[in-house]
Design a protein around this motif. Structure first.
Motif, PDB file in Angstrom:
ATOM      1  N   SER A  86     -24.473  -0.563  19.806  1.00  0.00           N
ATOM      2  CA  SER A  86     -25.697  -0.351  19.061  1.00  0.00           C
ATOM      3  C   SER A  86     -25.469   1.240  18.502  1.00  0.00           C
ATOM      4  N   THR A  88     -26.747   4.295  15.761  1.00  0.00           N
ATOM      5  CA  THR A  88     -27.500   4.558  14.558  1.00  0.00           C
ATOM      6  C   THR A  88     -26.936   5.782  13.906  1.00  0.00           C
ATOM      7  N   VAL A 121     -29.923   6.375   6.712  1.00  0.00           N
ATOM      8  CA  VAL A 121     -30.031   6.174   8.239  1.00  0.00           C
ATOM      9  C   VAL A 121     -29.560   4.675   8.318  1.00  0.00           C
ATOM     10  N   CYS A 122     -28.543   4.355   9.058  1.00  0.00           N
ATOM     11  CA  CYS A 122     -28.287   2.832   9.229  1.00  0.00           C
ATOM     12  C   CYS A 122     -28.259   2.647  10.677  1.00  0.00           C
ATOM     13  N   LEU A 123     -28.756   1.306  11.196  1.00  0.00           N
ATOM     14  CA  LEU A 123     -28.500   1.062  12.342  1.00  0.00           C
ATOM     15  C   LEU A 123     -27.660  -0.180  12.586  1.00  0.00           C
ATOM     16  N   CYS A 142     -30.350  -0.782   7.112  1.00  0.00           N
ATOM     17  CA  CYS A 142     -30.375   0.705   6.440  1.00  0.00           C
ATOM     18  C   CYS A 142     -31.737   1.077   5.767  1.00  0.00           C
ATOM     19  N   ASN A 182     -39.073   0.925  13.167  1.00  0.00           N
ATOM     20  CA  ASN A 182     -38.447   1.965  12.556  1.00  0.00           C
ATOM     21  C   ASN A 182     -38.779   2.553  11.133  1.00  0.00           C
TER      22      ASN A 182
END
Length: 472
Positions: A86, A88, A121-123, A142, A182
């Motif tokens: 996982s 970020t 910002v991407c997970l 994202c 988020n």
């Protein structure tokens, strides 16, 4: 919102960013089997996972320039039949064009001007099975990064007056909402605005809860910081209630026998995973592809996840993210010659140029039919023939969490239909009849992506627009 509450919210927004960064710190260094472990950015397995996620991101993006990871914000891994990462990260646009570069590398420099870089910002969640030399991207989420300037919005101290118990409870709920979904906001004014909307939506959910005649639970959902108008504009389909636009469809032949007491096509392999339409009014496309997936399964025994993006891009009878009609979509699919798979024509959530290829058609239809408006006949046909494309008034759905929804008609006018869905089955819970409805707002909505609506009183107009493709 009172002044004390207004002053409090900014401190909570600041505390939120700290709590998000701190979450997971307690697990660092622990060797609990299956538990997430925090990783240093130098971890070799992490580097491989980041490169894989970066590559999949660029394949799915329709941008001209390559984007690559500029910073790893946090990372963890979990041992589950392989390694589940996982991650970020911040992702920025580089000066390399996809058409000119075969592989992503550090030689692809970022644009020097921040306004051209458009950082996100991407997970990413990556599942790596080293002994099979196989990696899979399980999740990609994202959003635009908040600039350093807007992070300076919190410069206000708490009032010397002690906040009320109610205001602290509200702020706690708002903070939990922001962490879970988020959320970040671009300014002090925006944060205060979203808190006011959140507070009003809690009251609306409480009214729905107090008047609901079923077993539903209403409350905080991922749509709780949106006004009713914003929710309708982003996620619903205004064309569905314009009855003058509806095309006359051929009536269906009735089922050969009465409906069994219950039925669920998920148990018979005819329903694909829950999908997410994003901030695009393309529910009509998801409803229709879900129906065709079921019809194709009934005909061939194969469940194939079909492309909604093909309809968004290539259906000239509908309005892409601006809404559409199932009757139009069936006609468009017939004219095109079929649907590609989700893998071959993946979803982006916005209209782009049509890239359909007849060589990649994975399923076709021959015609389409309109079902009866009698719920018993709909149930009988569904059990005999497959999942059904349907539509309903979605007002109560904005705040639905679980249970069987049975809102009053005042909240759910059957003539104000604005959302297309897929009926996959029906049954009873503790004597209360329901429709099982596959939605297209992701698995983090309702009960693992499903909405359960009271069956038997034509509630929310669920019976008014039932249809199906026909595969000969």
């Amino acid at each position: 919102m009172d002044m004390k509450l207004s002053r409090c919210v900014l401190v909570f927004v600041l505390a939120l960013s700290c709590s998000v960064r701190a979450s997971g710190a307690d697990t660092e260094g622990l060797e609990i089997p299956g538990a997430p472990l925090n990783l240093p950015v130098t971890d070799p397995g992490l580097e491989k996972a980041v490169r894989f996620a970066e590559e999949r991101y660029n394949i799915g993006s329709n941008g001209v320039h390559i984007r690559r990871v500029s910073r790893i914000i946090s990372a963890s891994k979990q041992l589950v039949k392989g390694v589940r990462y996982s991650i970020t990260v911040e992702i920025g646009k580089t000066q390399c064009k996809k058409a000119e570069v075969l592989h992503i590398s550090e030689a692809c420099e970022f644009f020097p001007e921040s306004q051209k870089q458009k950082t996100e910002v991407c997970l990413f969640e990556v599942w790596d099975i080293p002994w099979q030399n196989k990696s899979t991207l399980l999740k990609q989420k994202c959003q635009p990064a908040v600039s350093k300037e807007t992070q300076k919005i919190v410069r206000v101290s708490l009032s010397r007056d002690k906040p009320t118990k109610e205001s602290l409870e509200l702020l706690t709920k708002f903070k939990d909402f922001m962490v879970k979904y988020n959320r970040t906001y671009s300014s002090q004014e925006e944060a205060e605005k979203r808190l006011r909307i959140f507070q009003q939506n809690l009251k609306t959910a409480e009214v729905l809860q107090s008047l609901d005649k079923g077993t539903a639970e209403y409350g905080v959902t991922k749509f709780s910081d949106l006004t009713e108008d914003e929710f309708r504009l982003m996620y619903l389909n205004p064309l569905l209630n314009q009855w003058s636009l509806q095309k006359k469809m051929k009536p269906v032949t009735s089922a050969s026998k009465a409906a069994p007491e219950s039925w669920d096509w998920r148990e018979h392999g005819a329903v694909s995973q829950v999908k997410d339409q994003g901030m695009c009014g393309s529910c009509w496309a998801f409803s229709v592809t879900g129906n065709i997936e079921g019809q194709w399964y009934k005909k061939t025994g194969q469940l194939v996840s079909l492309s909604e993006q093909e309809l968004v891009d290539c259906d000239k009878l509908d309005q892409a993210c601006g809404g559409g009609l199932p009757s139009n979509a069936y006609e468009a699919i017939e004219n095109l010659g079929g649907l590609e798979t989700e893998t071959d024509y993946s979803y982006t959530g916005h209209k782009q140029s049509c890239d359909f290829s007849t060589r990649k058609v994975a399923a076709y239809i021959n015609s389409s039919v309109e079902l009866s408006k009698d719920e018993n006949e709909i149930a009988a046909w569904l059990a005999e023939n497959g999942p059904v494309s349907a539509a309903l008034n979605a007002f109560a759905m904005q705040f639905y969490r679980k249970g069987i929804s049975h809102p009053l008609k005042i909240f759910c006018n059957p003539w104000m239909i604005d959302h297309a869905v897929l009926l996959v089955g029906y049954g009873e819970r503790n004597g209360i009849p329901f429709w099982s409805i596959k939605n297209s707002w992701g698995e983090d909505y309702g009960e693992q992506g499903y909405y359960y609506l009271y069956k038997g009183s034509r509630l929310c107009g669920i019976n008014k627009m039932c249809s199906s493709a026909v595969v000969n």
